[in-house]
Design a protein around this motif. Structure first.
Motif, short mmCIF file in Angstrom:
data_model
loop_
_atom_site.label_atom_id
_atom_site.label_comp_id
_atom_site.label_asym_id
_atom_site.label_seq_id
_atom_site.Cartn_x
_atom_site.Cartn_y
_atom_site.Cartn_z
N GLN A 183 -3.51 0.39 -3.26
CA GLN A 183 -3.17 -0.95 -2.77
C GLN A 183 -3.08 -1.91 -3.94
O GLN A 183 -3.87 -1.83 -4.89
CB GLN A 183 -4.21 -1.44 -1.77
CG GLN A 183 -4.25 -0.63 -0.49
CD GLN A 183 -5.29 -1.14 0.48
OE1 GLN A 183 -6.41 -1.41 0.10
NE2 GLN A 183 -4.92 -1.28 1.74
N SER B 157 0.85 -1.19 0.00
CA SER B 157 0.00 0.00 0.00
C SER B 157 0.88 1.24 0.00
O SER B 157 2.05 1.19 0.39
CB SER B 157 -0.92 0.01 1.23
OG SER B 157 -0.16 0.08 2.42
N GLN C 101 -13.00 -2.60 -0.99
CA GLN C 101 -12.13 -3.35 -0.10
C GLN C 101 -12.86 -3.79 1.16
O GLN C 101 -13.62 -3.02 1.76
CB GLN C 101 -10.90 -2.53 0.31
CG GLN C 101 -9.88 -3.36 1.08
CD GLN C 101 -8.69 -2.57 1.53
OE1 GLN C 101 -8.81 -1.63 2.32
NE2 GLN C 101 -7.52 -2.92 1.03
N SER D 93 -7.70 -8.79 4.28
CA SER D 93 -8.39 -7.87 3.39
C SER D 93 -8.65 -8.56 2.06
O SER D 93 -8.01 -9.56 1.73
CB SER D 93 -7.59 -6.58 3.18
OG SER D 93 -6.37 -6.87 2.52
N GLN E 189 -12.18 -5.56 5.06
CA GLN E 189 -11.15 -5.77 6.07
C GLN E 189 -11.77 -6.41 7.30
O GLN E 189 -12.86 -6.03 7.73
CB GLN E 189 -10.48 -4.45 6.45
CG GLN E 189 -9.67 -3.83 5.33
CD GLN E 189 -8.99 -2.54 5.74
OE1 GLN E 189 -9.58 -1.70 6.42
NE2 GLN E 189 -7.75 -2.37 5.35
N GLU F 156 -16.50 -9.11 8.27
CA GLU F 156 -17.10 -7.87 7.78
C GLU F 156 -18.16 -8.23 6.75
O GLU F 156 -17.92 -9.03 5.85
CB GLU F 156 -16.07 -6.94 7.14
CG GLU F 156 -16.70 -5.64 6.66
CD GLU F 156 -15.73 -4.69 5.97
OE1 GLU F 156 -16.16 -3.56 5.66
OE2 GLU F 156 -14.58 -5.07 5.73
N CYS G 298 -10.52 -8.59 11.21
CA CYS G 298 -9.47 -9.11 12.11
C CYS G 298 -10.08 -10.14 13.05
O CYS G 298 -11.27 -10.09 13.36
CB CYS G 298 -8.85 -7.98 12.93
SG CYS G 298 -7.88 -6.78 11.97
N SER H 162 1.86 -12.04 2.43
CA SER H 162 0.55 -12.50 2.90
C SER H 162 0.60 -13.95 3.32
O SER H 162 1.34 -14.77 2.76
CB SER H 162 -0.49 -12.32 1.78
OG SER H 162 -1.72 -12.88 2.16
N CYS I 105 -5.18 -10.18 10.73
CA CYS I 105 -6.07 -9.31 9.96
C CYS I 105 -6.00 -9.67 8.48
O CYS I 105 -4.94 -10.09 7.99
CB CYS I 105 -5.68 -7.84 10.14
SG CYS I 105 -5.99 -7.22 11.83
#
Length: 419
Positions: free
Chosen positions: A68, A23, A219, A175, A221, A206, A223, A103, A173
């Motif tokens: 990103q 990012s 996007q 995304s 995200q 989410e 956690c 990742s 976390c």
């Protein structure tokens, strides 16, 4: 020149399916606007190079915009290149806070084309397809492929299991970029991270809904915090039953360095700063046992809220009506628009700002109708930080000076007062 810009090479050994995401925050060098270009990651060395990039454009000169992107290794590589390609002849691009992470998710960009290790959830009537970019069709967010899934069964969708040992308080976390498969719109569902194995499972998620299509990626995200010890991370997408197909790209997951970042295990290691008279309490959902302060207003306000500048009524007062509309998200407040009433033709406007979110220049001034409207238009869309103070001053020959002070507050409408 075409292909010009800046880059940085980082020694990095990768294997097939490994994903690297990055990012950066971008804006146009003032006083111009409209910087454009591409932010790209390259994996090079040993095998054929892989790239993932995202285009940027129409950048303002005050507000920073986050870019990103991810790149997935098709084989073994030895170098990661982070590169910015500004458009030749375009206004200067300003860059800050460039960050790159490996990742935990394998094949998070779906660029190997075969879909593994992602799977359809067992015993559900779900569909899962990996598409490659093709002329005339909506392309991937980054790279050459993206995934698509839908379901007619509750709990259906796709998932990936990743061996991961976590201990109490560790946070993971994730995304992902999502959109609706064209020509439809309105895909909805849930993006969830699970920690499983060795202890009762815990999750964080989410919801998404009303997704657009084409180039309009959104996007997600989420956690999840480890309750005890776990041995597996599951990344899962639950599309709503019967909803339009959701396209998915650039799935990423990382372990956070912050301990107990979800406050799921008491208050430790967080501590009120000594000698400051601060209080600190951790609440469980629906189990609040004490109040340490009056409840604040909602920290997120997506609908513009108006504040009028106080209009004096004294003799020889300018009596200029100025309405400012704001939205906020926790400590960041955005000026969404300004509307000004009648004012003398030779009115002089000065706007001064003090604080970390003011940007440059911190003081703007103009005279006359065109100049006043130009300054107000320039301020529209700027994001301020809690604690910033704006001072707006109007002067005109034969009238008393008028001044208002606007204090940006955390998670609430700015406070306006005469100065």
């Amino acid at each position: 020149s075409s292909g010009g810009g800046i880059y940085e090479d980082v020694p990095l050994t990768t294997s097939a399916g490994q994903t690297v995401c990055a990012s950066a925050w971008l804006r146009t060098q003032t006083p111009a606007t409209g910087a454009s270009g591409k932010f790209t990651l390259w994996l090079t060395g040993t095998s054929a190079s892989n790239a993932g990039g995202t285009a940027y454009g129409g950048l303002g000169d005050l507000d920073w915009t986050e870019a990103q992107t991810c790149v997935e290794a098709s084989g073994e590589h030895t170098t990661l290149r982070i590169q910015f390609y500004p458009t030749p002849g375009a206004p200067t691009t300003e860059i800050d806070d460039v960050n790159v992470e490996e990742s935990l998710a394998a094949n998070g960009s779906f660029d190997d084309g075969n879909g593994a290790p992602w799977k359809i959830y067992p015993q559900t009537r779900s569909n899962y397809t990996v598409y490659g970019n093709s002329p005339g069709a909506p392309s991937a967010f980054a790279g050459s492929h993206f995934a698509a899934t839908n379901t007619s069964t509750g709990g259906g969708g796709i998932y990936e299991d990743i061996p991961l040992n976590t201990s109490p308080g560790e946070t993971v976390c994730g995304s992902a970029e999502v959109r609706t498969e064209a020509p439809n719109t309105g895909a909805s569902g849930k993006f969830t991270l699970w920690l499983t194995g060795g202890a009762p499972s815990v999750s964080g998620s989410e919801d998404y809904a009303g997704l657009s299509n084409g180039a309009n990626w959104s996007q997600l995200q989420a956690c999840v915090e480890s309750a005890t010890s776990h041995s597996n991370l599951r990344i899962q997408f639950y599309p709503t039953v019967g909803a339009p197909t959701v396209d998915i790209d650039d799935v990423s997951a990382e372990q956070s360095l912050a301990a107990n970042g979800g406050f799921e295990h008491g208050g430790s290691p967080w501590t009120a700063y000594p000698g400051t008279g601060s209080r600190y309490v951790v609440y469980g959902n629906g189990q609040i046992k004490q109040t340490i302060a009056a409840p604040p207003p909602p920290p997120v306000q997506p609908t513009p809220q108006p504040t009028p500048i106080p209009t004096p009524r004294a003799r020889h007062a300018l009596k200029i009506k100025l309405l400012m509309k704001w939205t906020w998200r926790f400590g960041t407040t955005t000026l969404r628009g300004m509307k000004i009433g009648h004012f003398p033709r030779k009115t002089h406007l000065t706007v001064a700002c003090k604080g970390h979110g003011c940007g440059r220049p911190a003081k703007l001034s103009a005279a006359g109708a065109k100049g006043v409207h130009r300054v107000l238009k320039r301020l529209s869309g700027h994001r301020y930080h809690a604690g910033d103070v704006l001072t707006i001053t109007f002067t005109a020959h034969g009238f008393k000076r008028e001044r208002a002070r606007i204090t940006i507050r955390n998670g609430r409408l700015p406070r306006v007062a005469r100065a």
